[in-house]
Scaffold this motif. Structure first.
Motif, PDB file in Angstrom:
ATOM      1  N   PHE A 199      71.071  26.372  80.787  1.00  0.00           N
ATOM      2  CA  PHE A 199      71.885  25.208  81.171  1.00  0.00           C
ATOM      3  C   PHE A 199      72.082  24.260  79.999  1.00  0.00           C
ATOM      4  N   SER A 200      71.425  24.541  78.874  1.00  0.00           N
ATOM      5  CA  SER A 200      71.699  23.747  77.674  1.00  0.00           C
ATOM      6  C   SER A 200      71.591  24.637  76.458  1.00  0.00           C
ATOM      7  N   VAL A 204      63.365  14.883  77.824  1.00  0.00           N
ATOM      8  CA  VAL A 204      62.865  16.257  77.999  1.00  0.00           C
ATOM      9  C   VAL A 204      61.961  16.375  79.235  1.00  0.00           C
ATOM     10  N   LEU A 205      60.884  15.580  79.258  1.00  0.00           N
ATOM     11  CA  LEU A 205      59.948  15.629  80.386  1.00  0.00           C
ATOM     12  C   LEU A 205      59.962  14.276  81.085  1.00  0.00           C
ATOM     13  N   LEU A 242      65.914  20.989  83.826  1.00  0.00           N
ATOM     14  CA  LEU A 242      64.771  21.694  83.245  1.00  0.00           C
ATOM     15  C   LEU A 242      63.700  21.933  84.315  1.00  0.00           C
ATOM     16  N   TYR A 274      65.283  24.734  86.684  1.00  0.00           N
ATOM     17  CA  TYR A 274      65.557  26.077  86.157  1.00  0.00           C
ATOM     18  C   TYR A 274      64.507  26.580  85.167  1.00  0.00           C
ATOM     19  N   ASP A 300      61.085  27.795  83.386  1.00  0.00           N
ATOM     20  CA  ASP A 300      59.934  28.592  83.806  1.00  0.00           C
ATOM     21  C   ASP A 300      58.754  27.647  84.054  1.00  0.00           C
ATOM     22  N   VAL A 331      68.068  18.679  76.135  1.00  0.00           N
ATOM     23  CA  VAL A 331      67.752  18.205  77.486  1.00  0.00           C
ATOM     24  C   VAL A 331      67.987  16.705  77.608  1.00  0.00           C
TER      25      VAL A 331
END
Lengths: 467, 467
Positions: B420-421, B464-465, B434, B437, B439, B426
């Protein structure tokens, strides 16, 4: 940390298919240079990532060390644990499937135990090239090649193992399975754990499969061995080759006069289709259709000769001659083995420091009364700077000097902003070097990452970082 | 976590040279798509890694958030923090030096604030190529390009930013400075923290300088725009191009009929030297001396035409025509901006899934009554799959549908094992993607690494997170 004791092994055995755990064979407990006598309670031979997961989860819970074993060709003892608690070995030898070949994507997916030569052959069968190539390709396995970020002969054009990997499936210390087997050229979705696992020598996780890049095969190769007055001229010649054939130079290998003498001494029957000289380079171009390789090599030679960079040379006129040239190059490590090195060094330097380093290192070691065979992947700045007894003497005569020799070489490498391990990794052989020469901030970050991903320290203890 | 309050800023100011801390300007608080209104207590403009170190050490001790800012061209909100404690911005705009160019090593060392176009020019001045190339190259800075692992136009041949970086100098969360500015092609001495920092979007450390790979410049370029019956034919044509010109295809860009219509509508004066068609590709070869580019393109065209892969085309006959072709391609994002997208997607797919994905996504979105401009880096499997209002309607009409549209597109990407990126990262825009999708094992490992390297979570919180 606990020994992999009989109770632990019995409980683990009950959770795995029959015959997954065995007594280790000698090949599981040795490494090519015979420096590290391994020991282990058992060897696990899993067939899948799921079985690897079962094994690691059990070891994580029981604080049992796991040493991953691939083809066993590593030269720094990463595959053998010589002390500490008795470990379980985990060999990838049953996970050899090439799961898929996607020629239209230039991708191949292989399990960790696939042997490099088989991957090369599968790529060739699909009309493609998997360019990783090194002397041990007949036994080295993909998982180990990635875990050590192997290099070899064609890094100059195609990069190391790292650059040829699009994604990995890996089992982490607690047994969790990371599915990162993507076949994408671009994927910016979070931290690149692929590159963290690659080169971590099995200390952060066990790679169980990888998606690998394939490339179009060159239409032809043009190969020459050239004599040069000194290494600096060789590097200038590489620059000229890059101007004549941008992006096409696949290999640019340094061979020394000592290499030739060692070959003559140890393998007198080997064909040596080269002029005598103190310094030679093996240059190979991978050509697109429509370029005349002989003309290109001749143009590079003429250009180099005019600048005093090249003196003589042999251009391969047939595939057989090309193979003779490569056989010569690839026989050097075996010749070295027969002569018997006092100390071997796998160093990398910034290209503009290579020639000075070679001179300075030779001068610094002269008092030891030794011979130096300096050869390797000059185009990458990667020298195998190996030190041998003087003629008529033997390795044992230098037992006290070996550590000093290595210290001198590695100190000089560090002074030239180089690396004490270009392509072989750290393993157990170079842990102290990493502590001495590594950036302390990098080392602290490595320890923090190791503790975060493997809190009980079960994965390949003592490799890369001290236990 | 605490606000960057006045007491904290006053104490920090006293430890830095005058004028290092300032009130943020609007350019520090915005991003190109205007989706994320930034806020900050101040912006720090350090001149060196040492000053970055002082700033991070203070923020680490005081639990103050730091948002690194480069050229501000990122498209996913990685450079702006919209909520949480009031952060300190850290802009690299004063660290713009090109510290060294080493033509004989094919290496350039640049500070994080160096603008990409300046790095390209410095490389060209040394007779070399720095191949990273993208629309924002006039303002994007090296630190941001590495932190987001930028892609662009020449990834097919030369790789993303990651592949062009030999080493980084970076400041970690606690202010420690990691000196990894090596100029080596091979260096297997521990975990590759370079690749961990690259693509981490400033959440694990702040890159302050990088050593970058240079390449020989191709002797010439051969450039064409070709009409193809459908994207699958385009990909088959790419395979044929690889057979005719192995390793020489630098760019293989998809342009849609909608791209051409958008350009005609929004920039009627732009030269559009191309036949009308629903699908076109821009192909560029970078040639070694001695290869006739026109003949090579004609051979690829003839081969493709015989197989029904290509219908018509224009070969650039001059550098001016080549520039017209590239200007056309590079104007597409601006045309999109003027039309006004409902939703933009930067996706990657395995090459053999690209054509099916395009068909399925178009079919799935048809009920929304929209237009799709699907273009991008086809050779990398990277599509900019952007969705626009039907003619005569406006973006506001689709306010309720945008999230559904993106969900449909990204679900389909995931079903095709895509990303997706692909190249944008992100940031803050795709954190939920993230989580959805990504892992889960990878995500857990990412969180463990983040906690290990930035225990107080001061670095770019929320990027990101999730915080």
């Amino acid at each position: 940390m606990n020994d992999a004791g009989t109770t632990f092994l019995a409980a683990l055995e009950a959770r795995l298919p029959p015959d997954t755990l065995r007594a280790p064979e000698p090949r599981h407990l040795s490494e090519p240079r015979g420096k590290f006598p391994g020991r282990a309670a058992a060897v696990a031979l899993p067939r899948s990532a799921a079985e690897v997961s079962t094994i690691l989860a059990a070891c994580h819970a029981a604080r049992v060390a796991v040493v991953p074993v691939g083809g066993g060709t590593g030269l720094v003892g990463g595959q053998v644990m010589t002390d500490g608690p008795l470990p379980l070995l985990l060999s990838t030898e049953r996970m050899t499937a090439i799961r898929a070949v996607h020629p239209s994507e230039n991708v191949l997916v292989a399990e960790a135990g696939a042997i490099l030569a088989d991957v090369q052959a599968a790529a060739e069968g699909a009309g493609r090239l998997f360019p990783l190539s090194l002397a041990s390709e007949g036994s080295a396995r993909i998982g180990g090649l990635l875990s050590t970020n192997a290099g070899g002969l064609n890094v100059l054009r195609y990069g190391t193992a790292r650059e040829l990997c699009l994604g990995v499936e890996a089992v982490l210390a607690d047994g969790s399975v990371m599915n990162g087997l993507r076949r994408l050229r671009k994927d910016n979705t979070g931290y690149d754990l692929r590159h963290l696992l690659i080169g971590a020598e099995g200390t952060l996780g066990i790679i169980t499969a990888a998606s690998l890049k394939l490339l179009p095969r060159p239409a032809a190769y043009a190969t020459a061995i050239l004599t040069v007055p000194h290494p600096e001229a060789a590097l200038a010649l590489l620059g000229r080759a890059g101007a004549h054939a941008p992006g096409l130079v696949e290999a640019f290998e340094l061979i020394s006069g000592e290499s030739l003498r060692f070959l003559a001494e140890t393998m007198p029957d080997l064909r040596r289709p080269v002029p005598k000289a103190e310094w030679l380079v093996l240059m190979e171009l991978g050509l697109p259709p429509g370029l005349d390789g002989t003309a290109l090599l001749e143009a590079i030679f003429a250009d180099g000769a005019e600048r005093g960079l090249v003196e003589d040379g042999v251009l391969a006129q047939s595939e057989a001659q090309r193979q003779d040239i490569w056989t010569l190059r690839e026989s050097i490590p075996e010749a070295n083995r027969r002569i018997g090195a006092i100390a071997s060094h796998d160093v990398a330097l910034p290209l503009s420091h290579v020639a000075t380093f070679i001179e300075e290192a030779a001068a610094a070691l002269r008092p030891f009364g030794i011979r130096i065979n300096c050869f390797g992947h000059l185009g990458d700045g990667n020298l195998h700077f190996n030190v041998f007894p003087a003629a008529g003497r033997v390795r044992g005569d230098y037992a006290d000097a070996a550590a000093d020799i290595t210290r001198i070489v590695h100190d000089l490498v560090a002074a030239h902003e180089g690396s004490f391990s270009a392509e072989h990794g750290v393993g157990r052989l170079k842990v102290a070097d990493l502590e001495r020469y590594g950036d302390p901030v990098k080392l602290a970050a490595m320890r923090a990452i190791k503790a975060a991903l493997d809190p009980h320290g079960i994965l390949n203890p003592g490799a890369v970082l001290r236990m």
